[in-house]
Design a protein around this motif. Structure first.
Motif, PDB file in Angstrom:
ATOM      1  N   SER A 103       0.860  -1.181   0.000  1.00  0.00           N
ATOM      2  CA  SER A 103       0.000   0.000   0.000  1.00  0.00           C
ATOM      3  C   SER A 103       0.898   1.234   0.000  1.00  0.00           C
ATOM      4  N   THR A 104       0.284   2.379  -0.198  1.00  0.00           N
ATOM      5  CA  THR A 104       0.983   3.646  -0.009  1.00  0.00           C
ATOM      6  C   THR A 104       0.302   4.303   1.176  1.00  0.00           C
ATOM      7  N   GLU A 105       0.876   4.124   2.353  1.00  0.00           N
ATOM      8  CA  GLU A 105       0.196   4.600   3.556  1.00  0.00           C
ATOM      9  C   GLU A 105       1.166   4.942   4.676  1.00  0.00           C
ATOM     10  N   ALA A 106       0.713   5.838   5.570  1.00  0.00           N
ATOM     11  CA  ALA A 106       1.520   6.282   6.703  1.00  0.00           C
ATOM     12  C   ALA A 106       1.895   5.112   7.600  1.00  0.00           C
ATOM     13  N   HIS A 107       3.180   5.066   7.977  1.00  0.00           N
ATOM     14  CA  HIS A 107       3.703   4.042   8.888  1.00  0.00           C
ATOM     15  C   HIS A 107       4.547   4.717   9.964  1.00  0.00           C
ATOM     16  N   GLY A 108       3.919   5.534  10.802  1.00  0.00           N
ATOM     17  CA  GLY A 108       4.649   6.201  11.874  1.00  0.00           C
ATOM     18  C   GLY A 108       5.553   7.299  11.361  1.00  0.00           C
TER      19      GLY A 108
ATOM     20  N   LEU B 137      -6.969  -0.166  -1.095  1.00  0.00           N
ATOM     21  CA  LEU B 137      -7.808   0.399  -0.037  1.00  0.00           C
ATOM     22  C   LEU B 137      -6.984   0.498   1.250  1.00  0.00           C
ATOM     23  N   THR B 138      -6.931   1.673   1.847  1.00  0.00           N
ATOM     24  CA  THR B 138      -6.253   1.826   3.132  1.00  0.00           C
ATOM     25  C   THR B 138      -6.968   2.883   3.958  1.00  0.00           C
ATOM     26  N   ASP B 139      -8.154   2.518   4.428  1.00  0.00           N
ATOM     27  CA  ASP B 139      -8.987   3.460   5.181  1.00  0.00           C
ATOM     28  C   ASP B 139      -8.404   3.824   6.540  1.00  0.00           C
ATOM     29  N   PHE B 140      -7.717   2.881   7.186  1.00  0.00           N
ATOM     30  CA  PHE B 140      -7.248   3.132   8.553  1.00  0.00           C
ATOM     31  C   PHE B 140      -6.219   4.253   8.642  1.00  0.00           C
ATOM     32  N   ALA B 141      -5.409   4.413   7.583  1.00  0.00           N
ATOM     33  CA  ALA B 141      -4.370   5.441   7.635  1.00  0.00           C
ATOM     34  C   ALA B 141      -4.747   6.676   6.818  1.00  0.00           C
ATOM     35  N   ALA B 142      -6.019   6.729   6.376  1.00  0.00           N
ATOM     36  CA  ALA B 142      -6.432   7.780   5.432  1.00  0.00           C
ATOM     37  C   ALA B 142      -6.260   9.194   5.993  1.00  0.00           C
ATOM     38  N   ALA B 143      -6.243   9.346   7.317  1.00  0.00           N
ATOM     39  CA  ALA B 143      -6.154  10.689   7.909  1.00  0.00           C
ATOM     40  C   ALA B 143      -4.741  11.261   7.835  1.00  0.00           C
ATOM     41  N   PHE B 144      -3.744  10.440   7.473  1.00  0.00           N
ATOM     42  CA  PHE B 144      -2.351  10.888   7.519  1.00  0.00           C
ATOM     43  C   PHE B 144      -1.825  11.243   6.124  1.00  0.00           C
ATOM     44  N   SER B 145      -1.026  12.301   6.067  1.00  0.00           N
ATOM     45  CA  SER B 145      -0.520  12.812   4.788  1.00  0.00           C
ATOM     46  C   SER B 145       0.257  11.753   4.013  1.00  0.00           C
TER      47      SER B 145
END
Ligand code: ZN
Length: 248
Positions: A30-35, A75-83
């Motif tokens: 995914s392309t998503e925030a990881h800390g 789909l990556t709803d859990f981290a959607a709030a992070f830039s």
């Protein structure tokens, strides 16, 4: 035979490999925030490293493989709030994955192994659905390695089973083993432990990382991560993934 990357080959070579029974490997992330200590590419980097290790294991048995470019958006709803997090709608993600798997099968590969390392439950469900659809439409043998399932999950540690398997000790160790240059060591060491039973929170209805208490998009214990633990985990992941190829 040996291990190949699809992007580096001309089509006749791909055709020859497919016709001689090479296994196609497809990394999914995914392309998503990881800390604050890890890049957006964590799940992709882990999935690609697992594929590299599976390819080496197959090569040692005389089985060739071709690793395809990873799917990096889903789909990556859990981290959607992070830039930086880019989330697709479920139907779009399923269609994308199905289309890529079908494309690989149409190239002549009769065995495809999917290595997914974006663990959001709604996404992993889509991976299984896309594989089922592609199996029906192509007749190819499509294996999905699912390391969450017993007996595998517990071998990946207590944090993986009951804590924050998102950007915590588990994923951070894997990143320190596969791509240490992508880990911000100063940020990692400064992070306090954040013990959250992520699976339990999700079951209880939490809809994103903020609702789970992860204000920095990490959980668990990144500060305790080590490259040695990452290498241990990668060997288990590669073993489980290779076994999925046999079992499916
Ligand atoms: Zn991840």
């Amino acid at each position: 035979m040996s291990a190949h990357f699809a992007t580096l080959l001309a089509w006749p070579k791909v055709k020859a490999l497919a016709s001689t029974g090479a296994v196609a490997l497809l990394p999914i992330g995914s392309t998503e925030a990881h800390g604050p200590h890890l890049p957006l590419s964590v799940d992709v980097v882990i999935a690609e490293e697992v594929c590299r290790r599976v390819a080496a294991r197959l090569d040692a048995k005389g089985v060739g493989s071709v690793t395809f470019p990873p799917i990096a958006y889903t789909l990556t709803d859990f981290a959607a709030a992070f830039s930086g997090t880019v989330s697709l709608q479920g139907d779009t993600a399923r269609a994308l994955m199905r289309g890529v798997i079908e494309g690989i099968a149409h190239a002549g590969f009769t065995r495809v192994l999917i290595c997914n390392h974006h663990l959001e439950p709604a996404h992993f469900k889509l991976v299984h659905e896309a594989a089922t659809e592609a199996r029906a439409s192509t007749g190819a043998k499509i294996a999905v390695a699912d390391h969450r399932r017993r007996p595998h999950g517990p071998r990946l540690g207590e944090e993986f089973m009951h804590g924050g398997s998102h950007a915590g000790g588990y994923e951070t160790s894997l990143m320190m083993a596969a791509a240490p240059h992508l880990v911000d060591e100063a940020a990692r060491r400064a992070l306090p432990d954040l013990q959250v039973d992520l699976p339990a929170r999700i079951k209880a209805g939490a809809k994103d990382f903020l609702e789970c208490g992860g204000v920095d998009a990490y959980f668990g214990t990144p500060a305790s991560a080590t490259a040695a633990e990452g290498h241990r985990l990668f060997e288990i992941l590669a073993e489980v993934s290779e076994a999925a190829l046999e079992g499916d």
